[in-house]
Design a protein around this motif. Structure first.
Motif, PDB file in Angstrom:
ATOM      1  N   GLY A   3      50.684  34.851  30.450  1.00 46.12           N
ATOM      2  CA  GLY A   3      49.646  33.969  29.713  1.00 46.12           C
ATOM      3  C   GLY A   3      48.079  34.241  30.516  1.00 46.12           C
ATOM      4  N   PRO A   4      47.136  34.215  29.818  1.00 42.04           N
ATOM      5  CA  PRO A   4      45.671  34.743  30.232  1.00 42.04           C
ATOM      6  C   PRO A   4      45.021  33.615  31.003  1.00 42.04           C
ATOM      7  N   TYR A   5      45.621  32.335  31.438  1.00 44.65           N
ATOM      8  CA  TYR A   5      45.082  31.363  31.804  1.00 44.65           C
ATOM      9  C   TYR A   5      45.636  30.855  33.144  1.00 44.65           C
ATOM     10  N   TYR A   6      44.705  30.274  34.001  1.00 46.44           N
ATOM     11  CA  TYR A   6      45.262  29.467  35.030  1.00 46.44           C
ATOM     12  C   TYR A   6      44.416  27.970  35.234  1.00 46.44           C
ATOM     13  N   SER A   7      45.325  27.038  35.561  1.00 46.51           N
ATOM     14  CA  SER A   7      44.783  25.598  35.591  1.00 46.51           C
ATOM     15  C   SER A   7      44.692  25.106  36.885  1.00 46.51           C
ATOM     16  N   LEU A   8      43.480  25.141  37.385  1.00 42.98           N
ATOM     17  CA  LEU A   8      43.261  24.441  38.693  1.00 42.98           C
ATOM     18  C   LEU A   8      41.795  23.887  38.749  1.00 42.98           C
ATOM     19  N   ASN A   9      41.723  22.983  39.608  1.00 42.91           N
ATOM     20  CA  ASN A   9      40.454  22.231  39.762  1.00 42.91           C
ATOM     21  C   ASN A   9      39.591  23.196  40.437  1.00 42.91           C
ATOM     22  N   GLU A  10      38.509  23.641  39.951  1.00 43.15           N
ATOM     23  CA  GLU A  10      37.886  24.624  41.040  1.00 43.15           C
ATOM     24  C   GLU A  10      36.909  23.948  41.842  1.00 43.15           C
ATOM     25  N   ALA A  11      36.655  22.811  41.382  1.00 44.86           N
ATOM     26  CA  ALA A  11      35.757  21.850  42.363  1.00 44.86           C
ATOM     27  C   ALA A  11      36.297  21.802  43.493  1.00 44.86           C
ATOM     28  N   ARG A  12      37.665  22.007  43.665  1.00 48.99           N
ATOM     29  CA  ARG A  12      38.171  21.927  45.220  1.00 48.99           C
ATOM     30  C   ARG A  12      38.447  22.999  45.769  1.00 48.99           C
ATOM     31  N   GLU A  13      37.777  23.903  45.323  1.00 47.08           N
ATOM     32  CA  GLU A  13      37.822  25.555  46.018  1.00 47.08           C
ATOM     33  C   GLU A  13      37.761  25.496  47.541  1.00 47.08           C
ATOM     34  N   PRO A  14      36.936  24.500  47.903  1.00 47.05           N
ATOM     35  CA  PRO A  14      36.803  24.596  49.403  1.00 47.05           C
ATOM     36  C   PRO A  14      37.984  24.212  50.225  1.00 47.05           C
ATOM     37  N   ASP A  15      38.841  23.372  49.491  1.00 49.93           N
ATOM     38  CA  ASP A  15      40.271  23.018  50.084  1.00 49.93           C
ATOM     39  C   ASP A  15      41.268  24.006  49.741  1.00 49.93           C
ATOM     40  N   TRP A  16      41.031  25.072  49.052  1.00 47.46           N
ATOM     41  CA  TRP A  16      42.160  25.928  48.822  1.00 47.46           C
ATOM     42  C   TRP A  16      42.606  26.903  50.130  1.00 47.46           C
ATOM     43  N   PRO A  17      43.896  27.049  50.154  1.00 51.96           N
ATOM     44  CA  PRO A  17      44.121  28.178  51.258  1.00 51.96           C
ATOM     45  C   PRO A  17      43.654  29.582  50.877  1.00 51.96           C
ATOM     46  N   ASP A  18      43.577  30.208  51.799  1.00 52.22           N
ATOM     47  CA  ASP A  18      42.639  31.708  51.589  1.00 52.22           C
ATOM     48  C   ASP A  18      43.456  32.462  50.608  1.00 52.22           C
ATOM     49  N   GLY A  19      44.719  32.477  50.612  1.00 51.52           N
ATOM     50  CA  GLY A  19      45.568  33.453  49.591  1.00 51.52           C
ATOM     51  C   GLY A  19      45.064  32.875  48.238  1.00 51.52           C
ATOM     52  N   LEU A  20      45.236  31.511  47.953  1.00 53.12           N
ATOM     53  CA  LEU A  20      45.013  31.023  46.608  1.00 53.12           C
ATOM     54  C   LEU A  20      43.408  31.688  46.121  1.00 53.12           C
ATOM     55  N   ARG A  21      42.452  31.265  47.243  1.00 55.49           N
ATOM     56  CA  ARG A  21      41.126  31.496  46.661  1.00 55.49           C
ATOM     57  C   ARG A  21      41.076  33.103  46.458  1.00 55.49           C
ATOM     58  N   SER A  22      41.706  33.960  47.292  1.00 56.83           N
ATOM     59  CA  SER A  22      41.655  35.229  47.052  1.00 56.83           C
ATOM     60  C   SER A  22      42.483  35.797  45.645  1.00 56.83           C
ATOM     61  N   TRP A  23      43.360  34.968  45.256  1.00 57.43           N
ATOM     62  CA  TRP A  23      44.311  35.513  43.956  1.00 57.43           C
ATOM     63  C   TRP A  23      43.417  35.028  42.932  1.00 57.43           C
ATOM     64  N   ILE A  24      42.529  33.925  42.944  1.00 59.45           N
ATOM     65  CA  ILE A  24      41.722  33.412  41.910  1.00 59.45           C
ATOM     66  C   ILE A  24      40.683  34.306  41.649  1.00 59.45           C
ATOM     67  N   TYR A  25      39.943  34.969  42.579  1.00 63.35           N
ATOM     68  CA  TYR A  25      39.048  35.695  42.510  1.00 63.35           C
ATOM     69  C   TYR A  25      39.324  37.092  41.924  1.00 63.35           C
ATOM     70  N   ASP A  26      40.448  37.591  42.374  1.00 61.16           N
ATOM     71  CA  ASP A  26      40.892  38.788  41.595  1.00 61.16           C
ATOM     72  C   ASP A  26      41.687  38.405  40.313  1.00 61.16           C
ATOM     73  N   ALA A  27      42.092  37.339  39.964  1.00 60.96           N
ATOM     74  CA  ALA A  27      42.551  37.019  38.618  1.00 60.96           C
ATOM     75  C   ALA A  27      41.604  36.978  37.684  1.00 60.96           C
ATOM     76  N   LYS A  28      40.422  36.515  38.005  1.00 63.25           N
ATOM     77  CA  LYS A  28      39.220  36.678  37.141  1.00 63.25           C
ATOM     78  C   LYS A  28      38.562  37.901  36.776  1.00 63.25           C
ATOM     79  N   ARG A  29      39.040  39.106  37.828  1.00 63.48           N
ATOM     80  CA  ARG A  29      38.563  40.349  37.608  1.00 63.48           C
ATOM     81  C   ARG A  29      39.582  41.204  37.094  1.00 63.48           C
ATOM     82  N   ALA A  30      40.684  40.674  36.778  1.00 61.16           N
ATOM     83  CA  ALA A  30      41.805  41.519  36.240  1.00 61.16           C
ATOM     84  C   ALA A  30      42.492  42.617  37.432  1.00 61.16           C
ATOM     85  N   ASN A  31      42.188  42.021  38.689  1.00 64.02           N
ATOM     86  CA  ASN A  31      42.996  42.705  39.971  1.00 64.02           C
ATOM     87  C   ASN A  31      44.297  42.142  40.256  1.00 64.02           C
ATOM     88  N   THR A  32      45.189  42.059  39.124  1.00 64.67           N
ATOM     89  CA  THR A  32      46.385  41.432  39.333  1.00 64.67           C
ATOM     90  C   THR A  32      47.445  42.425  39.010  1.00 64.67           C
TER      91      THR A  32
END
Length: 104
Positions: A3-32
């Motif tokens: 599915g084309p959606y992810y559900s995650l509280n982006e206000a908590r981005e500073p608390d995310w592990p680096d791997g998750l931060r990188s995946w979300i960045y890539d997912a927004k740009r179709a780099n999956t």
């Protein structure tokens, strides 16, 4: 899920592990691996977010360790896995974790 959606509280981005931060960045740009662009759908209601994910596909997560295993994380992981998805803490399957106490 595909599915084309992810559900995650982006206000908590500073608390995310680096791997998750990188995946979300890539997912927004179709780099999956599926070359699919993802967009955020976050309600801030755990059951509603998982329900929508089951119906529409995608990914729902909560990278903070505040969910209680026995009556939040594991029941939703059970439902998700029986619907063909995966329930994990990012390292292991949630249904394989043995709680030490009632409120773990």
């Amino acid at each position: 899920s595909t599915g084309p959606y992810y559900s995650l509280n982006e206000a908590r981005e500073p608390d995310w592990p680096d791997g998750l931060r990188s995946w979300i960045y890539d997912a927004k740009r179709a780099n999956t691996p599926l070359k699919q662009k993802y967009s955020s759908r976050y309600i801030c209601s755990l059951c509603a977010d998982v329900h929508r994910t089951l119906l529409k596909g995608g990914w729902a997560g909560n990278p903070r360790p505040h969910l209680r295993l026995l009556y939040e994380a594991a029941p939703l992981a059970f439902i998700t896995e029986n619907a063909g998805g995966v329930g994990t803490d990012g390292i292991q399957n949630l249904l394989d974790i043995k709680p030490d106490g009632l409120h773990d």
